[in-house]
Design a protein around this motif. Structure first.
Motif, PDB file in Angstrom:
ATOM      1  N   GLU A  49       0.831  -1.205   0.000  1.00  0.00           N
ATOM      2  CA  GLU A  49       0.000   0.000   0.000  1.00  0.00           C
ATOM      3  C   GLU A  49       0.867   1.257   0.000  1.00  0.00           C
ATOM      4  O   GLU A  49       0.583   2.219  -0.703  1.00  0.00           O
ATOM      5  CB  GLU A  49      -0.920   0.019   1.229  1.00  0.00           C
ATOM      6  N   SER A  50       1.945   1.251   0.796  1.00  0.00           N
ATOM      7  CA  SER A  50       2.775   2.462   0.891  1.00  0.00           C
ATOM      8  C   SER A  50       3.479   2.751  -0.438  1.00  0.00           C
ATOM      9  O   SER A  50       3.571   3.907  -0.859  1.00  0.00           O
ATOM     10  CB  SER A  50       3.792   2.351   2.026  1.00  0.00           C
ATOM     11  N   ALA A  51       3.951   1.711  -1.118  1.00  0.00           N
ATOM     12  CA  ALA A  51       4.593   1.917  -2.419  1.00  0.00           C
ATOM     13  C   ALA A  51       3.587   2.425  -3.440  1.00  0.00           C
ATOM     14  O   ALA A  51       3.899   3.296  -4.260  1.00  0.00           O
ATOM     15  CB  ALA A  51       5.243   0.621  -2.908  1.00  0.00           C
ATOM     16  N   LEU A  52       2.369   1.916  -3.374  1.00  0.00           N
ATOM     17  CA  LEU A  52       1.319   2.366  -4.276  1.00  0.00           C
ATOM     18  C   LEU A  52       0.956   3.823  -3.995  1.00  0.00           C
ATOM     19  O   LEU A  52       0.821   4.628  -4.915  1.00  0.00           O
ATOM     20  CB  LEU A  52       0.082   1.469  -4.139  1.00  0.00           C
ATOM     21  N   GLU A  53       0.823   4.190  -2.718  1.00  0.00           N
ATOM     22  CA  GLU A  53       0.510   5.577  -2.366  1.00  0.00           C
ATOM     23  C   GLU A  53       1.626   6.519  -2.827  1.00  0.00           C
ATOM     24  O   GLU A  53       1.362   7.611  -3.327  1.00  0.00           O
ATOM     25  CB  GLU A  53       0.289   5.716  -0.859  1.00  0.00           C
ATOM     26  N   ASP A  54       2.877   6.096  -2.677  1.00  0.00           N
ATOM     27  CA  ASP A  54       4.005   6.921  -3.150  1.00  0.00           C
ATOM     28  C   ASP A  54       3.931   7.135  -4.654  1.00  0.00           C
ATOM     29  O   ASP A  54       4.175   8.231  -5.152  1.00  0.00           O
ATOM     30  CB  ASP A  54       5.346   6.272  -2.797  1.00  0.00           C
ATOM     31  N   ALA A  55       3.577   6.081  -5.385  1.00  0.00           N
ATOM     32  CA  ALA A  55       3.499   6.172  -6.845  1.00  0.00           C
ATOM     33  C   ALA A  55       2.352   7.068  -7.288  1.00  0.00           C
ATOM     34  O   ALA A  55       2.437   7.720  -8.329  1.00  0.00           O
ATOM     35  CB  ALA A  55       3.346   4.779  -7.450  1.00  0.00           C
ATOM     36  N   MET A  56       1.294   7.116  -6.501  1.00  0.00           N
ATOM     37  CA  MET A  56       0.116   7.888  -6.887  1.00  0.00           C
ATOM     38  C   MET A  56       0.161   9.334  -6.386  1.00  0.00           C
ATOM     39  O   MET A  56      -0.685  10.137  -6.768  1.00  0.00           O
ATOM     40  CB  MET A  56      -1.149   7.192  -6.371  1.00  0.00           C
ATOM     41  N   ARG A  57       1.148   9.676  -5.560  1.00  0.00           N
ATOM     42  CA  ARG A  57       1.242  11.035  -5.026  1.00  0.00           C
ATOM     43  C   ARG A  57       1.448  12.011  -6.166  1.00  0.00           C
ATOM     44  O   ARG A  57       2.278  11.799  -7.034  1.00  0.00           O
ATOM     45  CB  ARG A  57       2.412  11.135  -4.042  1.00  0.00           C
ATOM     46  N   ARG A  58       0.690  13.084  -6.164  1.00  0.00           N
ATOM     47  CA  ARG A  58       0.791  14.068  -7.242  1.00  0.00           C
ATOM     48  C   ARG A  58       2.023  14.936  -7.079  1.00  0.00           C
ATOM     49  O   ARG A  58       2.481  15.182  -5.984  1.00  0.00           O
ATOM     50  CB  ARG A  58      -0.436  14.972  -7.255  1.00  0.00           C
ATOM     51  N   GLY A  59       2.510  15.425  -8.212  1.00  0.00           N
ATOM     52  CA  GLY A  59       3.603  16.380  -8.201  1.00  0.00           C
ATOM     53  C   GLY A  59       4.967  15.736  -8.185  1.00  0.00           C
ATOM     54  O   GLY A  59       5.110  14.516  -8.086  1.00  0.00           O
ATOM     55  N   ARG A  60       5.965  16.582  -8.261  1.00  0.00           N
ATOM     56  CA  ARG A  60       7.345  16.111  -8.251  1.00  0.00           C
ATOM     57  C   ARG A  60       7.778  15.827  -6.823  1.00  0.00           C
ATOM     58  O   ARG A  60       7.305  16.458  -5.886  1.00  0.00           O
ATOM     59  CB  ARG A  60       8.248  17.175  -8.858  1.00  0.00           C
ATOM     60  N   PRO A  61       8.700  14.896  -6.641  1.00  0.00           N
ATOM     61  CA  PRO A  61       9.196  14.641  -5.289  1.00  0.00           C
ATOM     62  C   PRO A  61       9.971  15.845  -4.786  1.00  0.00           C
ATOM     63  O   PRO A  61      10.529  16.620  -5.566  1.00  0.00           O
ATOM     64  CB  PRO A  61      10.123  13.433  -5.466  1.00  0.00           C
ATOM     65  N   THR A  62       9.984  16.014  -3.465  1.00  0.00           N
ATOM     66  CA  THR A  62      10.733  17.120  -2.890  1.00  0.00           C
ATOM     67  C   THR A  62      12.223  16.895  -3.110  1.00  0.00           C
ATOM     68  O   THR A  62      12.684  15.763  -3.209  1.00  0.00           O
ATOM     69  CB  THR A  62      10.455  17.259  -1.387  1.00  0.00           C
ATOM     70  N   VAL A  63      12.970  17.961  -3.166  1.00  0.00           N
ATOM     71  CA  VAL A  63      14.405  17.892  -3.420  1.00  0.00           C
ATOM     72  C   VAL A  63      15.115  17.402  -2.171  1.00  0.00           C
ATOM     73  O   VAL A  63      14.936  17.950  -1.091  1.00  0.00           O
ATOM     74  CB  VAL A  63      14.949  19.272  -3.831  1.00  0.00           C
ATOM     75  N   GLY A  64      15.926  16.365  -2.307  1.00  0.00           N
ATOM     76  CA  GLY A  64      16.799  15.927  -1.230  1.00  0.00           C
ATOM     77  C   GLY A  64      16.151  15.126  -0.118  1.00  0.00           C
ATOM     78  O   GLY A  64      16.792  14.869   0.883  1.00  0.00           O
ATOM     79  N   SER A  65      14.890  14.757  -0.226  1.00  0.00           N
ATOM     80  CA  SER A  65      14.279  13.958   0.832  1.00  0.00           C
ATOM     81  C   SER A  65      13.092  13.193   0.279  1.00  0.00           C
ATOM     82  O   SER A  65      12.583  13.485  -0.786  1.00  0.00           O
ATOM     83  CB  SER A  65      13.822  14.853   1.981  1.00  0.00           C
TER      84      SER A  65
END
Length: 116
Positions: A49-65
């Motif tokens: 579930e956590s990997a799926l939620e990460d994949a579905m999160r909108r927008g670009r990942p934050t820089v450096g974290s």
């Protein structure tokens, strides 16, 4: 059968023949059943579930974290001659302005022994 052995004339005739038999259509899922089946497929693909939620999160990942939220933004004006030199460096390095600014700030902070 290799690509050289394909009889494209026969294939085209078979695919465009209106009276050629075709397979029975599969049962189409709709509504909650379709959503549940789709979620099962995604969970199998992503593993959790956590990997799926990460994949579905909108927008670009934050820089450096990996944490969510907006990255801090730093702005400043520089002399035209330095901006032109920066543009030249962007061209020669293939890096974007933001990448070069992040690198420059990091190198300054390392030189000042504020980060490692």
């Amino acid at each position: 059968m290799s690509e050289k052995d394909v009889d494209y004339e026969a294939l085209a005739a078979r695919l465009t023949d209106a009276v050629a038999p075709s397979a029975e259509p599969a049962q189409a899922l709709v509504g909650d059943e379709a959503a549940a089946r789709g979620r099962e497929l995604l969970l199998r693909e992503y593993g959790s579930e956590s990997a799926l939620e990460d994949a579905m999160r909108r927008g670009r990942p934050t820089v450096g974290s990996a944490k969510s939220g907006a990255s801090p933004v730093v702005r400043g004006a520089i002399p035209v001659v330095e901006y032109e030199a920066l543009r030249s460096l962007m061209q020669s390095s293939g890096l974007r302005e933001a990448q070069l600014v992040r690198r420059a700030i990091h190198e300054l902070l390392v030189a000042e022994k504020l980060v490692s």
